[in-house]
Design an enzyme around this catalytic site. Structure first.
Site, PDB file in Angstrom:
ATOM      1  N   SER A  54       0.940  -1.220   0.238  1.00 46.27           N
ATOM      2  CA  SER A  54       0.088  -0.019   0.256  1.00 46.27           C
ATOM      3  C   SER A  54       0.890   1.223  -0.012  1.00 46.27           C
ATOM      4  CB  SER A  54      -0.864  -0.006   1.263  1.00 46.27           C
ATOM      5  OG  SER A  54      -1.985  -0.943   1.258  1.00 46.27           O
ATOM      6  N   GLY A 244      -4.616  -1.878  -0.790  1.00 48.96           N
ATOM      7  CA  GLY A 244      -3.575  -1.783  -1.933  1.00 48.96           C
ATOM      8  C   GLY A 244      -3.312  -0.073  -2.150  1.00 48.96           C
ATOM      9  N   GLY A 246      -2.946   3.514  -3.922  1.00 54.32           N
ATOM     10  CA  GLY A 246      -3.783   4.365  -5.251  1.00 54.32           C
ATOM     11  C   GLY A 246      -4.921   5.036  -4.845  1.00 54.32           C
ATOM     12  N   CYS A 272      -9.129  -1.890   3.911  1.00 50.15           N
ATOM     13  CA  CYS A 272      -8.322  -0.671   3.536  1.00 50.15           C
ATOM     14  C   CYS A 272      -8.923  -0.450   2.012  1.00 50.15           C
ATOM     15  CB  CYS A 272      -7.041  -1.043   3.467  1.00 50.15           C
ATOM     16  SG  CYS A 272      -6.027   0.527   3.429  1.00 50.15           S
ATOM     17  N   PHE A 273      -8.259  -0.687   0.944  1.00 48.58           N
ATOM     18  CA  PHE A 273      -8.802  -0.561  -0.426  1.00 48.58           C
ATOM     19  C   PHE A 273     -10.095  -1.122  -0.554  1.00 48.58           C
ATOM     20  CE2 PHE A 273      -8.236  -0.126  -4.920  1.00 48.58           C
ATOM     21  CZ  PHE A 273      -7.813   1.146  -5.233  1.00 48.58           C
ATOM     22  N   GLN A 276     -12.811   0.740   0.535  1.00 46.61           N
ATOM     23  CA  GLN A 276     -13.199   1.839  -0.329  1.00 46.61           C
ATOM     24  C   GLN A 276     -14.014   1.100  -1.575  1.00 46.61           C
ATOM     25  OE1 GLN A 276      -9.147   3.327  -0.944  1.00 46.61           O
ATOM     26  NE2 GLN A 276      -9.187   4.010   1.060  1.00 46.61           N
ATOM     27  N   GLY A 316      -4.934   7.042   2.807  1.00 47.36           N
ATOM     28  CA  GLY A 316      -4.863   8.282   2.363  1.00 47.36           C
ATOM     29  C   GLY A 316      -6.068   8.873   1.745  1.00 47.36           C
ATOM     30  N   PHE A 317      -6.761   7.920   1.630  1.00 49.38           N
ATOM     31  CA  PHE A 317      -8.186   8.177   0.802  1.00 49.38           C
ATOM     32  C   PHE A 317      -9.188   7.526   1.835  1.00 49.38           C
ATOM     33  CE2 PHE A 317      -5.369   8.186  -2.541  1.00 49.38           C
ATOM     34  CZ  PHE A 317      -5.939   9.182  -3.612  1.00 49.38           C
ATOM     35  N   HIS A 362      -6.420  -2.128   9.274  1.00 56.34           N
ATOM     36  CA  HIS A 362      -5.456  -3.357   9.148  1.00 56.34           C
ATOM     37  C   HIS A 362      -5.782  -4.406  10.392  1.00 56.34           C
ATOM     38  CE1 HIS A 362      -3.614  -2.413   5.297  1.00 56.34           C
ATOM     39  NE2 HIS A 362      -3.748  -1.374   5.750  1.00 56.34           N
ATOM     40  N   GLU A 364      -5.207  -7.466  10.619  1.00 60.65           N
ATOM     41  CA  GLU A 364      -4.048  -8.364  10.552  1.00 60.65           C
ATOM     42  C   GLU A 364      -2.975  -8.296  11.494  1.00 60.65           C
ATOM     43  OE1 GLU A 364      -2.224  -5.590   8.347  1.00 60.65           O
ATOM     44  OE2 GLU A 364      -4.264  -6.261   8.170  1.00 60.65           O
TER      45      GLU A 364
END
Length: 388
Positions: A54, A244, A246, A272-273, A276, A316-317, A362, A364
């Site tokens: 990430s 991940g 981006g 996380c990603f 989103q 960051g998103f 996270h 984990e």
């Protein structure tokens, strides 16, 4: 091109896109690198941070002043390589001290070509990023030290994180299987596990399928380019979408695949990603945070239980979903299940009419606290309920 000059005092300069500069010494590889400047508040776990996919295309500033104390071992990496674009520390350890250490952090950074800088005021740099926001940055050292005007111009030509589509750059190219772990710690033969999960790799960390394997789950890790047909070819009891790098606004393919899973009402879990992606699949928007959440000490409340967890973050998103009401979506009712107590950012979503949920952080715990480990058990419960 990068070279290592371990043990010397090669000058280095960090240049932010707004023109502020910090001078220090080269750390790790010597050369030039660019990325998005972000800061991590973790006091420990630097090896897991460095190898988290990430962090692809990000220059990580460590707020803890002393870094590298325990060196680098061969057990803690979360992937096969370091993914950060650059590394910024104040006071690197001169000699690592830990029984598992195999080499110094400086040596590992140099061996993998990661350009870093040490001896800078990371507290001042962090405060600057908090006030001005995450921004593009360059680190220049050795023969890569032109005049400041040239360095600033090069930083401003680097790509921004907003609009970046990066998952396919860090994900596996071929499907692989992480077998379930039996009660005695042995690997369960493929096809004999308690459950089978299809995990879409958008930048997965190695500990995530391991946490599922500990619970008797056989995990088939699929490339980011996997289709709905690829997901269901493994006959999954549940589907997982990983963390991940981006901008989630670019992840149209992952959103399409997730909608295919939601249409089939298969138990679904995202991290996380993946959180989103679930937000977008349900019709919510996403946005870029000013400076993001990164570290292993972030307070989150599970609104379904009222309990507060100390959690590990790297995002960051965030998802733009209402905190004060249940939302109607094409897949039934949805609500915000977790929220960050620092700034009220959405940290989790759940559907109320089918078995699907996600969190922005996270669980984990690599590195980080284990407060959120119950989320893997919650995923198991969903699969048990669906089977029943």
């Amino acid at each position: 091109m990068t070279t290592s000059t371990r043990g010397t005092r090669v000058p280095a300069v960090l240049v932010l896109e707004d023109g502020r500069t910090f001078r220090g010494r080269a750390y790790g590889a010597v050369g030039v690198t660019f990325g998005e400047a972000v800061f991590s508040t973790g006091m420990t776990g630097y090896q897991e941070t460095l190898t988290d996919p990430s962090y692809h295309r990000q220059v990580v500033v460590m707020t803890a002043p002393h870094v590298g104390n325990t060196g680098v071992n061969d057990e803690d990496p979360e992937s096969s390589r370091i993914w950060v674009s650059g590394y910024v520390v104040r006071d690197p350890a001169r000699v690592p001290s830990n029984w598992r250490s195999r080499r110094s952090l400086d040596e590992e950074l140099a061996a993998q070509g990661v350009v870093g800088i040490s001896g800078v005021d990371t507290r001042a740099l962090t405060r600057h990023l908090r006030e001005r926001g995450a921004m593009r940055v360059g680190i220049f050292s050795g023969n890569a030290l032109p005049d400041e005007g040239t360095m600033l111009a090069e930083v401003r030509q680097a790509p921004e994180m907003k609009g970046a589509d990066l998952s396919a750059e860090v994900a596996t190219k071929e499907t692989y299987v992480v077998p379930a772990i039996g009660p005695g710690g042995e690997a369960v033969p493929v096809g004999s596990a308690r459950f089978t999960v299809a995990a879409v790799d958008l930048g997965i960390k190695g500990m995530t399928p391991h946490r599922m394997a500990e619970r008797g789950i056989e995990v088939h890790v699929l490339p980011a380019t996997a289709t709905v047909e690829d997901v269901y070819a493994v006959a999954p009891d549940g589907v997982f979408f990983s963390n991940g790098p981006g901008d989630p606004a670019t992840a149209d393919h992952a959103v399409s695949v997730m909608r295919g899973v939601l249409e089939r009402r298969t138990p679904l879990f995202g991290i996380c990603f993946g959180n989103q992606i679930l937000g977008r699949a349900l019709g919510f928007g996403t946005y870029k945070l000013k400076y993001g959440h990164r570290g292993i000490n972030q307070p989150v409340q599970d609104r379904t239980t009222g309990k507060v967890e100390v959690t590990a973050h790297n995002h960051g998103f965030a998802v733009d979903a209402p905190l004060d009401k249940v939302s109607e979506t094409p897949y039934g009712r949805a609500e915000v299940s977790h929220v960050c107590l620092n700034d009220d950012v959405v940290e989790g979503l759940q559907l109320l009419d089918q078995p699907a949920f996600s969190v922005q952080y996270h669980p984990e715990a690599a590195a980080g606290p284990h407060d959120a480990a119950y989320l893997f058990d919650r995923f198991v419960s969903l699969m048990e309920g669906q089977r029943a």
